[in-house]
Design a protein around this motif. Structure first.
Motif, mmCIF file in Angstrom:
data_model
loop_
_atom_site.group_PDB
_atom_site.id
_atom_site.type_symbol
_atom_site.label_atom_id
_atom_site.label_comp_id
_atom_site.label_asym_id
_atom_site.label_seq_id
_atom_site.Cartn_x
_atom_site.Cartn_y
_atom_site.Cartn_z
ATOM 1 N N THR A 188 -6.449 -4.944 9.090
ATOM 2 C CA THR A 188 -7.451 -4.175 8.358
ATOM 3 C C THR A 188 -7.647 -4.742 6.962
ATOM 4 O O THR A 188 -8.780 -4.899 6.490
ATOM 5 C CB THR A 188 -7.038 -2.696 8.296
ATOM 6 O OG1 THR A 188 -6.860 -2.224 9.636
ATOM 7 C CG2 THR A 188 -8.084 -1.858 7.603
ATOM 8 N N PHE A 189 -6.549 -5.082 6.300
ATOM 9 C CA PHE A 189 -6.639 -5.661 4.961
ATOM 10 C C PHE A 189 -7.333 -7.019 4.990
ATOM 11 O O PHE A 189 -8.130 -7.336 4.104
ATOM 12 C CB PHE A 189 -5.248 -5.778 4.333
ATOM 13 C CG PHE A 189 -5.259 -6.397 2.965
ATOM 14 C CD1 PHE A 189 -5.948 -5.800 1.919
ATOM 15 C CD2 PHE A 189 -4.577 -7.574 2.726
ATOM 16 C CE1 PHE A 189 -5.965 -6.377 0.660
ATOM 17 C CE2 PHE A 189 -4.588 -8.148 1.463
ATOM 18 C CZ PHE A 189 -5.284 -7.553 0.430
ATOM 19 N N LEU A 190 -7.047 -7.825 6.004
ATOM 20 C CA LEU A 190 -7.694 -9.133 6.107
ATOM 21 C C LEU A 190 -9.212 -8.998 6.091
ATOM 22 O O LEU A 190 -9.896 -9.682 5.326
ATOM 23 C CB LEU A 190 -7.250 -9.866 7.374
ATOM 24 C CG LEU A 190 -7.993 -11.172 7.685
ATOM 25 C CD1 LEU A 190 -7.732 -12.208 6.600
ATOM 26 C CD2 LEU A 190 -7.605 -11.697 9.053
ATOM 27 N N VAL A 191 -9.743 -8.130 6.908
ATOM 28 C CA VAL A 191 -11.199 -7.965 6.990
ATOM 29 C C VAL A 191 -11.755 -7.430 5.673
ATOM 30 O O VAL A 191 -12.765 -7.934 5.168
ATOM 31 C CB VAL A 191 -11.585 -7.060 8.176
ATOM 32 C CG1 VAL A 191 -13.078 -6.767 8.178
ATOM 33 C CG2 VAL A 191 -11.169 -7.717 9.496
ATOM 34 N N LYS B 19 3.876 -0.241 12.002
ATOM 35 C CA LYS B 19 2.684 -0.893 12.561
ATOM 36 C C LYS B 19 2.040 -1.823 11.530
ATOM 37 O O LYS B 19 0.836 -1.799 11.285
ATOM 38 C CB LYS B 19 1.666 0.127 13.079
ATOM 39 C CG LYS B 19 2.143 0.980 14.232
ATOM 40 C CD LYS B 19 2.182 0.246 15.537
ATOM 41 C CE LYS B 19 0.799 -0.043 16.028
ATOM 42 N NZ LYS B 19 0.741 -0.802 17.240
ATOM 43 N N ARG B 20 2.864 -2.641 10.902
ATOM 44 C CA ARG B 20 2.404 -3.535 9.841
ATOM 45 C C ARG B 20 1.233 -4.403 10.277
ATOM 46 O O ARG B 20 0.338 -4.696 9.484
ATOM 47 C CB ARG B 20 3.552 -4.425 9.374
ATOM 48 C CG ARG B 20 4.642 -3.660 8.650
ATOM 49 C CD ARG B 20 5.696 -4.575 8.117
ATOM 50 N NE ARG B 20 5.141 -5.360 7.006
ATOM 51 C CZ ARG B 20 5.844 -6.270 6.361
ATOM 52 N NH1 ARG B 20 7.079 -6.532 6.698
ATOM 53 N NH2 ARG B 20 5.285 -6.944 5.364
ATOM 54 N N ILE C 150 0.760 -6.387 1.732
ATOM 55 C CA ILE C 150 0.096 -5.079 1.719
ATOM 56 C C ILE C 150 0.809 -4.067 2.613
ATOM 57 O O ILE C 150 0.792 -2.869 2.347
ATOM 58 C CB ILE C 150 -1.397 -5.215 2.116
ATOM 59 C CG1 ILE C 150 -2.185 -3.977 1.728
ATOM 60 C CG2 ILE C 150 -1.563 -5.504 3.590
ATOM 61 C CD1 ILE C 150 -2.405 -3.827 0.253
ATOM 62 N N SER C 151 1.458 -4.543 3.669
ATOM 63 C CA SER C 151 2.024 -3.630 4.667
ATOM 64 C C SER C 151 3.532 -3.433 4.531
ATOM 65 O O SER C 151 4.128 -2.702 5.335
ATOM 66 C CB SER C 151 1.717 -4.152 6.066
ATOM 67 O OG SER C 151 2.351 -5.401 6.279
ATOM 68 N N ALA D 126 0.829 -1.216 0.000
ATOM 69 C CA ALA D 126 0.000 0.000 0.000
ATOM 70 C C ALA D 126 0.860 1.261 0.000
ATOM 71 O O ALA D 126 0.466 2.282 -0.577
ATOM 72 C CB ALA D 126 -0.935 -0.002 1.200
ATOM 73 N N GLY D 127 2.017 1.190 0.614
ATOM 74 C CA GLY D 127 2.886 2.349 0.697
ATOM 75 C C GLY D 127 3.668 2.649 -0.571
ATOM 76 O O GLY D 127 4.342 3.670 -0.655
ATOM 77 N N SER D 128 3.577 1.776 -1.568
ATOM 78 C CA SER D 128 4.358 1.990 -2.784
ATOM 79 C C SER D 128 3.560 2.654 -3.906
ATOM 80 O O SER D 128 4.116 2.948 -4.963
ATOM 81 C CB SER D 128 4.945 0.667 -3.284
ATOM 82 O OG SER D 128 3.915 -0.206 -3.707
#
Length: 125
Positions: A74-77, A67-68, A61-62, A28-30
Motif C-alpha cells: 500500500t505504501f509503495l503505490v 501483515k507487513r 513503514i511497516s 506507521a505504528g509508532s
C-alpha cells in the motif's frame, strides 16, 4: 533540508540526475500520521527538486505491524503516486511486485503497459 543538500552536492559538481535522496520513513505504528508524513515528504521533494531521484526502504513503514507485506504494498503505490522513483524492496514478494507493475502502468510509467503485459504472460502477477 533536501534543497540545501542538493545545492551542496551540485556545487561540488554532482549532476542532479545522479543524486538519490532517501527521506526518513518512520514506522506507521509508532506515531499517528507517519505514513502520510513520508508521502508528503516525497511529494514535496518531487515538486521542488524534479530532477533528483527519491528512494526509500519500503519495509521501514511497516516495522512492528502484522501483515507487513500489505502495508508495504500500500505504501509503495502511495509513494509512487507522490513521486518515488526508486525503492528498496523484496523482489521475491510476488504481490508487491504485482502492485509495482500495476502502479507503473496506471501512472503512465510503462509505455503501452508492456512491462505489465509481459509480467502477466510470465505469470509474475
Amino acid at each position: 533540508l533536501a534543497g540545501e543538500l542538493v545545492a551542496r552536492l551540485t556545487d561540488a559538481g554532482i549532476d542532479q540526475e545522479d543524486i538519490y535522496l532517501d527521506p526518513m520513513v518512520r514506522p506507521a505504528g509508532s506515531g499517528e500520521g507517519y505514513g502520510l508524513e513520508a508521502v508528503n515528504a516525497i511529494r514535496g521533494i518531487r515538486l521542488n527538486l524534479p530532477e533528483i531521484h527519491i528512494v526509500c526502504g519500503l519495509s521501514n513503514i511497516s516495522y512492528g505491524l502484522p501483515k507487513r507485506e500489505l502495508i508495504n504494498r500500500t505504501f509503495l503505490v502511495a509513494a509512487m503516486t507522490a513521486g518515488l522513483d526508486s525503492a528498496i524492496l523484496d523482489p521475491l514478494d510476488k504481490d508487491l511486485m504485482a502492485a509495482l507493475y500495476a502502479a507503473r502502468a496506471v501512472l503512465g510509467q510503462d509505455e503501452y503497459c508492456m512491462d505489465y503485459l509481459c509480467a502477466y504472460r510470465d505469470e509474475k502477477l
